[in-house]
Design a protein around this motif. Structure first.
Motif, mmCIF file in Angstrom:
data_model
loop_
_atom_site.group_PDB
_atom_site.id
_atom_site.type_symbol
_atom_site.label_atom_id
_atom_site.label_comp_id
_atom_site.label_asym_id
_atom_site.label_seq_id
_atom_site.Cartn_x
_atom_site.Cartn_y
_atom_site.Cartn_z
ATOM 1 N N SER A 152 0.829 -1.210 0.000
ATOM 2 C CA SER A 152 0.000 0.000 0.000
ATOM 3 C C SER A 152 0.865 1.263 0.000
ATOM 4 O O SER A 152 0.498 2.261 -0.631
ATOM 5 N N PHE A 153 2.009 1.238 0.662
ATOM 6 C CA PHE A 153 2.932 2.375 0.592
ATOM 7 C C PHE A 153 3.465 2.537 -0.828
ATOM 8 O O PHE A 153 3.474 3.646 -1.376
ATOM 9 N N LEU A 154 3.914 1.433 -1.420
ATOM 10 C CA LEU A 154 4.491 1.516 -2.763
ATOM 11 C C LEU A 154 3.435 1.899 -3.797
ATOM 12 O O LEU A 154 3.720 2.685 -4.715
ATOM 13 N N ALA A 155 2.220 1.362 -3.664
ATOM 14 C CA ALA A 155 1.151 1.727 -4.593
ATOM 15 C C ALA A 155 0.802 3.207 -4.467
ATOM 16 O O ALA A 155 0.558 3.887 -5.462
ATOM 17 N N SER A 156 0.801 3.711 -3.250
ATOM 18 C CA SER A 156 0.518 5.130 -3.036
ATOM 19 C C SER A 156 1.593 5.995 -3.672
ATOM 20 O O SER A 156 1.298 7.030 -4.296
ATOM 21 N N ASP A 157 2.833 5.586 -3.535
ATOM 22 C CA ASP A 157 3.931 6.347 -4.121
ATOM 23 C C ASP A 157 3.831 6.360 -5.644
ATOM 24 O O ASP A 157 4.052 7.393 -6.288
ATOM 25 N N THR A 158 3.465 5.218 -6.224
ATOM 26 C CA THR A 158 3.310 5.130 -7.676
ATOM 27 C C THR A 158 2.171 6.027 -8.160
ATOM 28 O O THR A 158 2.313 6.766 -9.141
ATOM 29 N N GLN A 159 1.029 5.972 -7.466
ATOM 30 C CA GLN A 159 -0.111 6.788 -7.867
ATOM 31 C C GLN A 159 0.129 8.269 -7.622
ATOM 32 O O GLN A 159 -0.340 9.120 -8.388
ATOM 33 N N LEU A 160 0.870 8.594 -6.586
ATOM 34 C CA LEU A 160 1.195 9.991 -6.303
ATOM 35 C C LEU A 160 1.971 10.606 -7.465
ATOM 36 O O LEU A 160 1.764 11.776 -7.817
ATOM 37 N N ALA A 161 2.850 9.828 -8.083
ATOM 38 C CA ALA A 161 3.635 10.329 -9.213
ATOM 39 C C ALA A 161 2.752 10.671 -10.413
ATOM 40 O O ALA A 161 3.170 11.430 -11.294
ATOM 41 N N ARG A 162 1.526 10.142 -10.426
ATOM 42 C CA ARG A 162 0.590 10.398 -11.529
ATOM 43 C C ARG A 162 -0.504 11.394 -11.135
ATOM 44 O O ARG A 162 -1.497 11.543 -11.840
ATOM 45 N N LEU A 204 18.007 8.520 -6.165
ATOM 46 C CA LEU A 204 19.267 8.521 -5.430
ATOM 47 C C LEU A 204 19.218 7.640 -4.189
ATOM 48 O O LEU A 204 20.043 7.789 -3.288
ATOM 49 N N GLY A 205 18.270 6.720 -4.150
ATOM 50 C CA GLY A 205 18.212 5.787 -3.040
ATOM 51 C C GLY A 205 17.272 6.161 -1.915
ATOM 52 O O GLY A 205 17.202 5.446 -0.908
ATOM 53 N N VAL A 206 16.541 7.265 -2.039
ATOM 54 C CA VAL A 206 15.487 7.584 -1.068
ATOM 55 C C VAL A 206 14.256 6.786 -1.476
ATOM 56 O O VAL A 206 13.730 6.982 -2.575
ATOM 57 N N VAL A 207 13.796 5.901 -0.627
ATOM 58 C CA VAL A 207 12.767 4.931 -1.001
ATOM 59 C C VAL A 207 11.490 5.163 -0.213
ATOM 60 O O VAL A 207 11.461 5.905 0.770
ATOM 61 N N CYS A 208 10.427 4.476 -0.652
ATOM 62 C CA CYS A 208 9.140 4.553 0.027
ATOM 63 C C CYS A 208 8.776 3.218 0.665
ATOM 64 O O CYS A 208 7.630 2.993 1.032
ATOM 65 N N THR A 209 9.727 2.324 0.811
ATOM 66 C CA THR A 209 9.477 1.051 1.476
ATOM 67 C C THR A 209 9.416 1.292 2.983
ATOM 68 O O THR A 209 10.386 1.771 3.572
ATOM 69 N N PRO A 210 8.308 0.980 3.620
ATOM 70 C CA PRO A 210 8.202 1.287 5.043
ATOM 71 C C PRO A 210 8.963 0.302 5.915
ATOM 72 O O PRO A 210 9.117 -0.869 5.567
ATOM 73 N N ALA A 211 9.443 0.791 7.034
ATOM 74 C CA ALA A 211 9.846 -0.095 8.122
ATOM 75 C C ALA A 211 8.587 -0.457 8.893
ATOM 76 O O ALA A 211 7.616 0.302 8.907
ATOM 77 N N ILE A 212 8.591 -1.627 9.533
ATOM 78 C CA ILE A 212 7.385 -2.126 10.182
ATOM 79 C C ILE A 212 7.735 -2.662 11.568
ATOM 80 O O ILE A 212 8.767 -3.298 11.756
ATOM 81 N N PHE A 213 6.846 -2.390 12.507
ATOM 82 C CA PHE A 213 7.050 -2.813 13.900
ATOM 83 C C PHE A 213 5.701 -3.218 14.475
ATOM 84 O O PHE A 213 4.695 -2.541 14.233
ATOM 85 N N GLN A 214 5.678 -4.303 15.210
ATOM 86 C CA GLN A 214 4.444 -4.766 15.832
ATOM 87 C C GLN A 214 4.653 -4.926 17.327
ATOM 88 O O GLN A 214 5.699 -5.397 17.788
ATOM 89 N N LEU A 215 3.643 -4.544 18.098
ATOM 90 C CA LEU A 215 3.709 -4.617 19.551
ATOM 91 C C LEU A 215 2.411 -5.177 20.091
ATOM 92 O O LEU A 215 1.328 -4.774 19.651
ATOM 93 N N THR A 216 2.514 -6.123 21.022
ATOM 94 C CA THR A 216 1.350 -6.618 21.743
ATOM 95 C C THR A 216 1.155 -5.765 22.987
ATOM 96 O O THR A 216 2.084 -5.577 23.767
ATOM 97 N N PHE A 217 -0.045 -5.231 23.158
ATOM 98 C CA PHE A 217 -0.314 -4.364 24.295
ATOM 99 C C PHE A 217 -0.251 -5.129 25.614
ATOM 100 O O PHE A 217 -0.677 -6.282 25.694
ATOM 101 N N ASP A 218 0.257 -4.455 26.619
ATOM 102 C CA ASP A 218 0.120 -4.897 28.001
ATOM 103 C C ASP A 218 -1.064 -4.118 28.566
ATOM 104 O O ASP A 218 -0.954 -2.922 28.852
#
Length: 414
Positions: free
Chosen positions: A170-180, A292-306
């Protein structure tokens, strides 16, 4: 069948039977997207459904496409500070506070921040997004993402795949559509931080430097910050290595007393054109920087709530984080709530449904304090930045109302 936890099935592509369920407060996978095998093994794989109701949307999103309406029941409150509830046992507060010129308050700057809070169609999860634009068309970029990212997420969410893949695609698709999208993004773009929250977990995908943090009480009762994101900066060794490998240069502008590392195109620099000059290493848009290597691939983190310790989740643009550390933010919020809550235990600004509360919502008070610190820190010499904040109160509220109940606690600054 009753509600199913959004992250209950920890089975992903490449998994051999999934991974053990996490303990409260345990991160499933870290912020380094290069560790793909561990991440893909740990993420959720579920049959996906379409999205539901937008609870809060930033003031910039003026037009909603017909395509988007099939995914959301759009609500467009004309307000800066709002509160709402969802089917989950949480309450939400959000604000987009425009920046200003401290030497001339009438000289308003174009707001480049935006945010959206949306409830899943089945009510089992909520999406919180913060977008912080930059560059000449940064405001248009963040507004475009506000309108279109949830829709593009929904299209990926309609395909059976892991949540890691849903966020990445969804991040990459958004970046592609944003360019258009029809406007110039050669030196403009936006950060993006997306939190998907259910009753037990949060999964965060992000590019740039809009942070997310969970506040929790430790064993001695002190409020503590648990960062969920790590800024994507060219100064990071791994990020710099990728940029250099793609022909970019990471350097500091001559005379910059803050020594902020930025991304440059060496060929343009040789011609005296110091572009793109971006100080984040991942973003939406930024067409020149993306070569120049600036990308739109997200980093991802998951946390279980206490559920016993975790108190609130806060997502904000760097207008907040430039003058607050994560720990300072959670302590400030905790102190404000303790001081201004009602005798009955309602949080600041939550007691009035028929008329504005005399006490500011926490998100509004925090945004105003951040901008006060901007003026103080920079001696009124710099334009005060926009501040976008969304707070998710994780503690159950027995008096919460339906998500249709919006309260405006601020006169909008135009």
């Amino acid at each position: 069948m009753g509600p199913v936890s959004f992250f209950k099935k920890l089975v992903g592509r490449g998994s051999k039977g999934g991974v053990p369920a996490t303990e409260p407060g345990q991160a499933v996978f870290g912020s380094d997207p290069s560790d793909t095998d561990a991440q893909l093994d740990a993420v959720t794989s579920i049959t996906l459904r379409r999205m539901g109701t937008v609870l809060v949307q930033g003031a910039q999103a003026k037009e909603i496409s017909d395509d988007a309406r099939q995914y959301f029941q759009w609500s467009q409150p004309d307000r800066r500070a709002s509160k709402c509830s969802s089917n989950l046992p949480y309450q939400y507060e959000s604000i987009v506070q425009p920046g200003f010129d401290p030497q001339d308050r009438e000289n308003t700057k174009a707001c480049q921040d935006d945010l959206v809070v949306a409830q899943g169609i089945d009510g089992n999860f909520t999406m919180v997004c913060v977008f912080d634009g930059h560059g000449p068309t940064g405001g248009r970029t963040s507004a475009w993402l506000n309108r279109n990212y949830p829709k593009l997420f929904s299209k990926q969410y309609g395909i059976e795949k892991s949540m890691h893949d849903v966020l990445v695609d969804s991040f990459l698709a958004s970046d592609t559509q944003l360019a258009r999208a029809g406007f110039d993004i050669s030196t403009s773009g936006s950060t993006g931080t997306v939190c998907l929250i259910d009753e037990t977990s949060v999964i965060v995908g992000w590019v740039g430097d809009s942070k997310a943090v969970v506040a929790f009480k430790d064993e001695d009762g002190s409020i503590m910050a648990r960062p969920l994101t790590k800024d994507h900066k060219p100064s990071d060794k791994q990020e710099e290595a990728r940029i250099v490998a793609h022909g970019g240069v990471v350097d500091v502008v001559e005379g910059d007393v803050d020594k902020i590392k930025r991304v440059f195109d060496p060929e343009r620099c040789a011609e005296g054109c110091f572009l793109p000059g971006i100080d984040i290493s991942r973003s939406f848009g930024d067409a020149i920087a993306s070569t120049l290597g600036v990308v739109c691939t997200p980093a991802i983190f998951q946390l279980t709530f206490d559920k016993e310790a975790d108190k609130f989740l806060l997502v904000a643009s760097d207008g907040l984080w430039d003058v607050f550390s994560e720990q300072e933010v959670v302590q400030w919020v905790d102190a404000y709530v303790a001081k201004h809550s009602t005798p009955g235990g309602l949080r600041p600004g939550q007691e009035g449904d028929s008329s504005p509360s005399p006490v500011k919502l926490t998100c509004q008070a925090l945004a105003e304090e951040a901008q006060r610190r901007w003026v103080q820190k920079f001696n009124s010499e710099l334009m005060v930045d926009d501040v976008s904040i969304s707070i998710v109160w994780l503690e159950s509220d027995p008096q919460r109302k339906g998500h249709e109940d919006f309260i405006d606690h601020r006169n909008r600054r135009t």
